[in-house]
Scaffold this active site. Structure first.
Site, PDB file in Angstrom:
ATOM      1  N   SER A  35       0.922  -1.305  -0.006  1.00  0.00           N
ATOM      2  CA  SER A  35       0.052   0.059   0.125  1.00  0.00           C
ATOM      3  C   SER A  35       0.835   1.270   0.223  1.00  0.00           C
ATOM      4  CB  SER A  35      -0.758  -0.152   1.031  1.00  0.00           C
ATOM      5  OG  SER A  35      -0.271  -0.064   2.529  1.00  0.00           O
ATOM      6  N   GLY A  72      -1.881  -4.204   1.103  1.00  0.00           N
ATOM      7  CA  GLY A  72      -2.175  -5.341   1.925  1.00  0.00           C
ATOM      8  C   GLY A  72      -0.977  -6.441   1.494  1.00  0.00           C
ATOM      9  N   ASN A 101       4.146  -4.987   6.087  1.00  0.00           N
ATOM     10  CA  ASN A 101       3.021  -5.647   6.302  1.00  0.00           C
ATOM     11  C   ASN A 101       3.496  -6.907   7.150  1.00  0.00           C
ATOM     12  OD1 ASN A 101       0.867  -4.258   5.267  1.00  0.00           O
ATOM     13  ND2 ASN A 101       1.277  -4.982   3.348  1.00  0.00           N
ATOM     14  N   ASP A 182      -4.857   7.370   9.662  1.00  0.00           N
ATOM     15  CA  ASP A 182      -4.644   6.143  10.218  1.00  0.00           C
ATOM     16  C   ASP A 182      -3.307   6.008  10.816  1.00  0.00           C
ATOM     17  OD1 ASP A 182      -2.959   5.807   8.156  1.00  0.00           O
ATOM     18  OD2 ASP A 182      -4.109   4.255   7.202  1.00  0.00           O
ATOM     19  N   HIS A 185      -0.301   5.337   6.721  1.00  0.00           N
ATOM     20  CA  HIS A 185      -0.042   5.469   5.267  1.00  0.00           C
ATOM     21  C   HIS A 185       0.416   6.826   5.157  1.00  0.00           C
ATOM     22  CE1 HIS A 185      -2.548   1.693   5.355  1.00  0.00           C
ATOM     23  NE2 HIS A 185      -1.737   1.480   4.263  1.00  0.00           N
TER      24      HIS A 185
END
Length: 214
Positions: A35, A72, A101, A182, A185
């Site tokens: 991402s 992801g 991740n 969040d 990101h």
């Protein structure tokens, strides 16, 4: 007679230019990440991959960028699809930006290393140079794990002689104002900084192409 002259004009004034265009080789750069590269939460044209493509286009149209990143994505997912991605896009350079991740999930360092290693080997076997984009984890994951995770990229770059961006988010990783709500990101504001980090290494990889162009 007029028809014959028209054919001559085509070959002398049109055909040579067409041949030159077809003979011009393209340098394809494939971004293979998660991402952080897939424009999560931001417009595609604001993402660092697009910004980097614009820089390359100012040098020459021979440079072509392909973004094969998936939000992801894990190193295992990348390992499973790298062959198909290379077959489809035939890149000359692969910017490999995976592992974040895995780290956030606490995946075993050995597993992350082996997956990235397998991806690098496949790229090199297909004559694609690799630019490895390193990542770091927040300190709350523990000093031992975060250090071992960070070392993965340096060790792989050394073992397989790849180019290395030590930390993709260098210069702003600890500044909350460069992230989306969040807190994970990067925002639009951060994309130019990421492009700078990658460009600092990428431009040395393509200097031979640049020398040929100019």
């Amino acid at each position: 007679m007029k028809h014959f002259l028209a054919i001559l004009i085509f070959f002398f004034f049109v055909a040579p230019g067409t041949a030159a265009s077809n003979d011009q080789q393209t340098t394809t750069i494939m971004v293979f990440g998660d991402s952080l590269s897939a424009n999560y939460g931001i417009p595609t044209e604001a993402g660092w991959v697009h910004l980097l493509e614009q820089r390359l286009q100012t040098l020459s149209p021979v440079f072509r960028m392909v973004n094969a990143s998936i939000s992801g994505e894990t190193t295992l997912g990348g390992r499973n699809r790298i062959q198909q991605a290379i077959k489809q896009h035939r890149p000359d350079i692969v910017i490999l930006g995976l592992g974040a991740n895995d780290g956030l999930r606490g995946t075993a360092v050995k597993t992350i290393y082996e997956n990235l290693e397998a991806i690098i080997k496949i790229c090199q076997q297909n004559n694609a140079s690799v630019l490895l984009a390193g990542m770091q984890l927040p300190p709350n994951y523990g000093m031992a794990y975060t250090q071992k995770f960070q070392n993965i990229y340096r060790q792989l770059a050394h073992s397989y002689q790849t180019a290395l961006v030590p930390f993709l988010l260098a210069g702003f990783g600890e500044k909350q104002e460069f992230f989306q709500t969040d807190g994970i990101h990067p925002s639009v504001l951060a994309q130019e900084k990421i492009a700078d980090n990658v460009w600092a290494v990428l431009h040395t990889m393509i200097r031979n192409d640049i020398a040929t162009i100019f």
